[in-house]
Design an enzyme around this catalytic site. Structure first.
Site, PDB file in Angstrom:
ATOM      1  CB  SER A  53      -0.943  -0.009   1.211  1.00 20.64           C
ATOM      2  OG  SER A  53      -0.212  -0.125   2.421  1.00 20.64           O
ATOM      3  CG  ASP A 108       9.097  -2.571  -1.023  1.00 22.68           C
ATOM      4  OD1 ASP A 108       7.893  -2.250  -0.952  1.00 22.68           O
ATOM      5  OD2 ASP A 108       9.489  -3.735  -1.206  1.00 22.68           O
ATOM      6  N   GLY A 109       7.981  -0.312   0.988  1.00 21.52           N
ATOM      7  CA  GLY A 109       7.496  -0.164   2.343  1.00 21.52           C
ATOM      8  C   GLY A 109       8.060  -1.252   3.241  1.00 21.52           C
ATOM      9  N   GLY A 122       6.924  -8.606   3.771  1.00 20.49           N
ATOM     10  CA  GLY A 122       6.339  -9.797   3.183  1.00 20.49           C
ATOM     11  C   GLY A 122       4.928 -10.115   3.619  1.00 20.49           C
ATOM     12  N   GLY A 124       2.522  -8.721   2.527  1.00 20.95           N
ATOM     13  CA  GLY A 124       1.789  -8.668   1.271  1.00 20.95           C
ATOM     14  C   GLY A 124       2.077  -9.848   0.363  1.00 20.95           C
ATOM     15  CD  GLU A 130       8.331  -6.908  -0.950  1.00 16.95           C
ATOM     16  OE1 GLU A 130       7.363  -6.148  -1.112  1.00 16.95           O
ATOM     17  OE2 GLU A 130       8.564  -7.492   0.133  1.00 16.95           O
ATOM     18  CE  LYS A 148       2.716  -0.824   8.324  1.00 18.69           C
ATOM     19  NZ  LYS A 148       1.722   0.254   8.350  1.00 18.69           N
TER      20      LYS A 148
END
Length: 261
Positions: A53, A108-109, A122, A124, A130, A148
């Site tokens: 997201s 990336d998140g 991970g 997701g 990744e 987070k």
């Protein structure tokens, strides 16, 4: 030190004065993602595109800057089929590691970030691709909202993903529970839709994910990662250790950039 947002900040029209509204979690993700793209992405780069997201906002921003002609000669490498589809819809030029084995930058998140910038990723479902792309990157910039941030890896109480081959996945789930029993580990197969009795979730690589839920810290992260990777049938784990170059955190008080020491 946090960089405060401008007065009357608006995601849709930052130059138009409006009454300030509380920022949602998605607003914070978008702010962090846009800052990462605006500060780090340059024309001529090979860029890894993350999944999830938060990373979705970064991909949107890259597509927007390409369409405006602000970025040019960009080649991007997606970390999932979902991101690939998004990038293609935005007419972002794509390639892969076979053609571009060195990636200039990946954005990336992350699902968790500890004080040493170690990550859990991970949830997701794209941890293997990744990690492949982010390991090949000269810079790896992580974008998150403040929710987070954790005191230790696994500290959120949410899943630490482990990608395993489907063959004898129960055997490996039991072994993972035993190895990390001292941390109160519970292993659970990820199911489609998040339910407990549906079909197994299948990754882009045709594997399953066993999610580990930890009650306590697992101690030496490198040793824990190595213990998982020594198990036959374990493909990859969701701990991304000593990989992040910088972490951009968007919170209620502004943006904080945490650099690797």
């Amino acid at each position: 030190m946090a960089i405060p947002y401008p007065p009357h900040f608006s995601l849709s029209s930052p130059e138009t004065p409006i009454e300030p509204l509380p920022l949602t979690q998605d607003d914070l993700k978008k702010i962090a993602a846009y800052k990462a793209v605006d500060d780090f992405v340059e024309s001529g780069m090979v860029v890894g595109l993350g999944t999830g997201s938060t990373a979705k906002h970064a991909v949107d921003r890259i597509g927007e800057l390409i369409q405006k002609g602000i970025l040019s000669n960009i080649v991007c490498i997606p970390t999932s089929t979902r991101t690939q589809e998004q990038a293609l819809s935005l007419q972002i030029p794509l390639s892969d590691l076979d053609s571009h084995p060195v990636v200039d930058l990946t954005i990336d998140g992350a699902d968790e970030v500890d004080p040493h910038l170690n990550l859990v990723k991970g949830r997701g479902g794209s941890l293997l691709r990744e990690k492949l792309i982010e390991s090949a990157s000269r810079k790896f910039v992580v974008v998150v909202d403040e929710s987070k941030l954790v005191k230790y890896i696994g500290g959120s109480g949410l899943a630490m993903p482990v990608e395993v081959v489907p063959f004898c996945w129960k055997f490996n789930a039991r072994r993972l529970e035993e190895v990390f029993g001292y941390a109160g580990c519970r292993a659970q197969l990820r199911r489609k839709g998040g339910g407990g009795d549906g079909d197994a979730y299948v990754t882009d690589n045709g594997n399953y994910i066993v999610d580990l839920y930890l009650e306590r810290a697992i101690g030496d992260l490198k040793a824990a990662s190595e213990a998982m990777m020594r198990m036959s049938g374990v493909v990859e784990n969701g701990m991304f250790l000593d990989m992040a170059t910088a972490v951009i955190v968007a919170g209620s008080g502004g943006i904080t950039v945490k650099d690797k020491v």
